[in-house]
Design a protein around this motif. Structure first.
Motif, PDB file in Angstrom:
ATOM      1  N   VAL A 318       0.916  -1.182  -0.050  1.00 37.01           N
ATOM      2  CA  VAL A 318       0.021   0.011   0.012  1.00 37.01           C
ATOM      3  C   VAL A 318       0.874   1.449   0.017  1.00 37.01           C
ATOM      4  CG1 VAL A 318      -1.709   1.426   1.345  1.00 37.01           C
ATOM      5  CG2 VAL A 318      -1.864  -1.078   1.034  1.00 37.01           C
ATOM      6  N   LEU A 319       1.887   1.139   0.852  1.00 42.71           N
ATOM      7  CA  LEU A 319       2.659   2.470   0.881  1.00 42.71           C
ATOM      8  C   LEU A 319       3.425   2.693  -0.382  1.00 42.71           C
ATOM      9  CD1 LEU A 319       4.192   2.349   4.436  1.00 42.71           C
ATOM     10  CD2 LEU A 319       2.033   3.274   3.670  1.00 42.71           C
ATOM     11  N   GLU A 320       4.121   1.867  -0.777  1.00 38.51           N
ATOM     12  CA  GLU A 320       4.844   2.019  -2.189  1.00 38.51           C
ATOM     13  C   GLU A 320       3.807   2.361  -3.298  1.00 38.51           C
ATOM     14  OE1 GLU A 320       7.571  -0.729  -5.365  1.00 38.51           O
ATOM     15  OE2 GLU A 320       6.823  -1.559  -3.482  1.00 38.51           O
ATOM     16  N   ALA A 321       2.640   1.413  -3.558  1.00 40.77           N
ATOM     17  CA  ALA A 321       1.649   1.859  -4.449  1.00 40.77           C
ATOM     18  C   ALA A 321       1.104   3.318  -4.287  1.00 40.77           C
ATOM     19  CB  ALA A 321       0.456   1.060  -4.425  1.00 40.77           C
ATOM     20  N   ARG A 322       0.761   3.787  -3.221  1.00 35.43           N
ATOM     21  CA  ARG A 322       0.419   5.092  -3.140  1.00 35.43           C
ATOM     22  C   ARG A 322       1.347   6.227  -3.664  1.00 35.43           C
ATOM     23  NH1 ARG A 322      -3.468   6.495   0.602  1.00 35.43           N
ATOM     24  NH2 ARG A 322      -3.570   4.801   1.704  1.00 35.43           N
ATOM     25  N   ALA A 323       2.765   5.977  -3.457  1.00 34.29           N
ATOM     26  CA  ALA A 323       3.629   6.905  -3.849  1.00 34.29           C
ATOM     27  C   ALA A 323       3.625   6.678  -5.413  1.00 34.29           C
ATOM     28  CB  ALA A 323       5.050   6.522  -3.034  1.00 34.29           C
ATOM     29  N   GLU A 324       3.513   5.507  -5.885  1.00 29.43           N
ATOM     30  CA  GLU A 324       3.712   5.264  -7.316  1.00 29.43           C
ATOM     31  C   GLU A 324       2.462   5.882  -8.129  1.00 29.43           C
ATOM     32  OE1 GLU A 324       6.036   3.660  -9.344  1.00 29.43           O
ATOM     33  OE2 GLU A 324       7.151   3.595  -7.598  1.00 29.43           O
ATOM     34  N   VAL A 325       1.200   5.703  -7.595  1.00 28.22           N
ATOM     35  CA  VAL A 325       0.194   6.333  -8.366  1.00 28.22           C
ATOM     36  C   VAL A 325       0.366   7.579  -8.304  1.00 28.22           C
ATOM     37  CG1 VAL A 325      -2.325   6.297  -8.031  1.00 28.22           C
ATOM     38  CG2 VAL A 325      -1.211   3.974  -8.050  1.00 28.22           C
ATOM     39  N   GLY A 326       0.498   8.385  -7.018  1.00 25.50           N
ATOM     40  CA  GLY A 326       0.618   9.651  -6.992  1.00 25.50           C
ATOM     41  C   GLY A 326       1.680  10.424  -7.551  1.00 25.50           C
ATOM     42  N   GLY A 327       2.457   9.574  -8.017  1.00 23.49           N
ATOM     43  CA  GLY A 327       3.735  10.308  -8.750  1.00 23.49           C
ATOM     44  C   GLY A 327       4.749  11.038  -7.754  1.00 23.49           C
ATOM     45  N   ASN A 328       4.884  10.357  -6.575  1.00 26.70           N
ATOM     46  CA  ASN A 328       5.755  10.876  -5.545  1.00 26.70           C
ATOM     47  C   ASN A 328       6.880   9.966  -5.530  1.00 26.70           C
ATOM     48  OD1 ASN A 328       2.872  11.130  -3.971  1.00 26.70           O
ATOM     49  ND2 ASN A 328       3.868  12.987  -4.360  1.00 26.70           N
ATOM     50  N   TYR A 329       8.223  10.777  -5.233  1.00 30.68           N
ATOM     51  CA  TYR A 329       9.365   9.846  -5.089  1.00 30.68           C
ATOM     52  C   TYR A 329       9.566   9.224  -3.700  1.00 30.68           C
ATOM     53  CZ  TYR A 329      14.329   8.890  -4.894  1.00 30.68           C
ATOM     54  OH  TYR A 329      15.689   8.120  -4.639  1.00 30.68           O
ATOM     55  N   LEU A 330       9.456   7.940  -3.636  1.00 25.81           N
ATOM     56  CA  LEU A 330       9.350   7.279  -2.223  1.00 25.81           C
ATOM     57  C   LEU A 330      10.824   7.419  -2.010  1.00 25.81           C
ATOM     58  CD1 LEU A 330       7.938   5.905   0.157  1.00 25.81           C
ATOM     59  CD2 LEU A 330       8.188   4.042  -1.392  1.00 25.81           C
ATOM     60  N   ALA A 331      10.985   8.043  -0.736  1.00 25.29           N
ATOM     61  CA  ALA A 331      12.448   8.459  -0.187  1.00 25.29           C
ATOM     62  C   ALA A 331      12.906   7.100   0.778  1.00 25.29           C
ATOM     63  CB  ALA A 331      12.954   9.593   0.585  1.00 25.29           C
ATOM     64  N   GLY A 332      11.802   6.459   1.246  1.00 24.42           N
ATOM     65  CA  GLY A 332      12.068   5.338   2.097  1.00 24.42           C
ATOM     66  C   GLY A 332      11.438   5.088   3.402  1.00 24.42           C
ATOM     67  N   VAL A 333      11.481   4.076   3.943  1.00 25.05           N
ATOM     68  CA  VAL A 333      10.758   3.940   5.270  1.00 25.05           C
ATOM     69  C   VAL A 333      11.571   3.504   6.261  1.00 25.05           C
ATOM     70  CG1 VAL A 333       8.853   2.430   6.296  1.00 25.05           C
ATOM     71  CG2 VAL A 333       8.932   3.054   3.846  1.00 25.05           C
ATOM     72  N   ALA A 334      11.542   4.279   7.526  1.00 23.82           N
ATOM     73  CA  ALA A 334      12.424   4.060   8.669  1.00 23.82           C
ATOM     74  C   ALA A 334      11.683   3.246   9.698  1.00 23.82           C
ATOM     75  CB  ALA A 334      13.146   5.227   8.933  1.00 23.82           C
ATOM     76  N   THR A 335      11.881   2.180  10.377  1.00 22.21           N
ATOM     77  CA  THR A 335      11.265   1.507  11.215  1.00 22.21           C
ATOM     78  C   THR A 335      11.860   1.470  12.647  1.00 22.21           C
ATOM     79  OG1 THR A 335      11.886  -0.784  10.955  1.00 22.21           O
ATOM     80  CG2 THR A 335      10.145   0.312   9.518  1.00 22.21           C
ATOM     81  N   ASP A 336      11.440   1.010  13.700  1.00 21.54           N
ATOM     82  CA  ASP A 336      12.007   0.704  15.029  1.00 21.54           C
ATOM     83  C   ASP A 336      12.462  -0.666  15.011  1.00 21.54           C
ATOM     84  OD1 ASP A 336       9.577  -0.405  15.268  1.00 21.54           O
ATOM     85  OD2 ASP A 336       9.344   0.319  17.398  1.00 21.54           O
ATOM     86  N   GLU A 337      12.758  -1.484  13.973  1.00 20.29           N
ATOM     87  CA  GLU A 337      12.845  -2.865  13.932  1.00 20.29           C
ATOM     88  C   GLU A 337      14.365  -3.200  13.871  1.00 20.29           C
ATOM     89  OE1 GLU A 337       9.700  -5.020  11.208  1.00 20.29           O
ATOM     90  OE2 GLU A 337      10.554  -3.178  10.479  1.00 20.29           O
ATOM     91  N   GLY A 338      15.138  -2.143  13.727  1.00 23.90           N
ATOM     92  CA  GLY A 338      16.748  -2.574  13.649  1.00 23.90           C
ATOM     93  C   GLY A 338      17.622  -1.441  14.487  1.00 23.90           C
ATOM     94  N   ASP A 339      18.484  -0.844  13.703  1.00 28.61           N
ATOM     95  CA  ASP A 339      19.255   0.244  14.062  1.00 28.61           C
ATOM     96  C   ASP A 339      18.316   1.535  13.797  1.00 28.61           C
ATOM     97  OD1 ASP A 339      21.126   2.092  14.655  1.00 28.61           O
ATOM     98  OD2 ASP A 339      22.739   1.041  13.879  1.00 28.61           O
TER      99      ASP A 339
END
Length: 453
Positions: A318-339
């Motif tokens: 969903v997050l990737e597709a939302r950026a793709e359809v909107g024509g937005n450059y997806l700079a990335g996703v940061a989570t609290d799972e690692g460093d």
């Protein structure tokens, strides 16, 4: 079998989706159908969940019936799921399926979201029916609805259920603590961080604070908990005609004047019920006041996500597709799972780089496929969706292949020539070289520029 139909459409009895369930009820008098108007009574269930609990307890099969809104089920169903889980009603062992209507714009992610939450509740999900909005009006669509119901009953009797997704490991992680030093702010870019961070969500608050510290430009935070949403999208289409939402809570002005004026967008949330929570979904759905127009096209986006993101494949889509359809450059996703600190710092740097360089990338299948569905829909409905039609014309969105007359003529000529045996013989082994020749020129030109510098 006692079948409970959860009518999640905000249109209530006027729902096109609901009529597929009504059609099946008319054909199957051997089953008992009960209808719960979730879409129009969600605020009532927030105050008193007892009627909904009683209906759920009576059911052998729960049939989710809803229109697809912005990649997922409508806000009203997200809120209902929250109420079900908070109430603790026991649905374990009950069968579940779904009926949706849409133009097949990410109906797959909507269905999987419902299935994921059914698994959370210990239910047995059966693959649902994803119908076009007009399917019930033709014999093929009605036959497919009948086939779906026959298969549904068969699956309930013989155990043909949806395969469950991988489960996240149990146990809570310690809340993240701020760890990044303040970076000097330069430039005049405006980054908006949209969140619904709860007061007790210290981990997400710390992630937002560190991201703002690491970002080398100004940022501001918009907390959706502070906006007085009057309700979820009603699907009334008033905004398609007038450009204004029927609600008087000022959301359309807030969206256009406070959020969408930014140069980049960051969405920060803790995963809840396999998404960002009901309030975020209300925000998503209400953005339909912009119709199908990608009004933030070209602006980069990023995400700060607290939770087991790696175990949420549907959410990642969903997050990737939302950026793709909107024509937005997806700079990335940061989570609290690692460093977490390193990931946040890298995301901030990448977003700043994307802003500085104006990065873009070609749309992948998520973007191309979704955009073509909207393109065809708006072209057909341009008489009503006038603002969308004007936007699509201005931005060259009507890229129908049949308009490429010269390209079509060229291919017809090539096809005619290759049908001649003598030409086939001469062309043998040369086609690949002919195709790649223009690409070689591009590479050679790049080498020439590099040598000049």
């Amino acid at each position: 079998m006692n079948i409970l139909v959860l009518n999640v459409s905000p249109k209530g009895k006027a729902s096109a989706t609901l009529h597929t369930a009504l059609y099946l009820e008319a054909l199957h008098l051997e089953h008992t159908f009960e209808f719960l108007p979730v879409g129009v009574r969600i605020k009532r269930y927030e105050k008193d969940f007892a009627p909904a609990r009683a209906a759920l307890e009576r059911a052998d099969l729960v049939l989710f019936c809803y229109p697809v809104y912005t990649f997922l089920a409508p806000y009203q169903l997200h809120r209902f799921v929250e109420l079900v889980k908070a109430d603790g009603v026991d649905l374990s062992g009950k069968f579940a399926s779904q009926i949706t209507t849409s133009k097949h714009f990410y109906d797959v992610t909507a269905h999987r979201w419902v299935e994921e939450n059914c698994f959370d509740l210990g239910m047995k999900p059966v693959r649902g029916l994803s119908a076009d909005m007009e399917d019930l009006l033709n014999e093929k669509g009605r036959r497919q609805a009948r086939d779906f119901f026959e298969q549904l009953i068969f699956s309930c009797e013989h155990g043909l259920f949806v395969t469950p997704p991988p489960a996240a490991p149990g146990g809570a992680r310690p809340a993240y603590r701020p760890a990044l030093p303040e970076t000097a702010k330069t430039g005049h870019k405006d980054v908006v961080i949209v969140t619904d961070c709860a007061p007790e969500d210290e981990g997400l608050a710390a992630m937002i604070a560190d991201f703002r510290a690491a970002l080398p430009c100004a940022s501001r935070v918009i907390d959706l908990r502070e906006f007085p949403f009057a309700g979820g999208c009603l699907g009334c289409m008033n905004c398609a005609v007038t450009g204004k939402c029927v609600y008087k809570d000022g959301f359309d002005d807030f969206l256009r004047g406070t959020v969408q004026t930014a140069d980049a967008f960051v969405y920060a949330f803790s995963i809840s019920d396999h998404y960002a929570g009901a309030r975020f979904k209300c925000y998503d759905d209400r953005q339909f006041c912009n119709g199908h127009r990608a009004v933030t096209q070209g602006k980069p986006v990023a995400y700060l996500v607290r939770g087991d993101y790696r175990y949420e494949p549907n959410l990642r889509m969903v997050l990737e597709a939302r950026a793709e359809v909107g024509g937005n450059y997806l700079a990335g996703v940061a989570t609290d799972e690692g460093d977490t600190a390193a990931d946040i710092a890298a995301l901030a740097a990448n977003l700043a780089l994307a802003l500085d360089k104006g990065f873009s990338r070609p749309a992948n299948f998520y973007g191309v496929g979704g955009s073509k569905i909207f393109r065809d829909l708006i072209y057909v409905m341009r008489g009503m969706m006038k603002a969308d039609h004007k936007f699509y014309k201005a931005h060259g969105a009507y890229d129908f292949p049949q308009k490429q007359k010269m390209r079509i003529l060229q291919m017809q000529l090539v096809g005619a020539l290759l049908a001649v045996p003598a030409v086939q013989k001469q062309a043998k082994g040369k086609m690949t070289e002919a195709i790649v020749a223009p690409y070689r020129k591009v590479v050679e030109a790049a080498k020439g520029k590099e040598n000049q510098t």
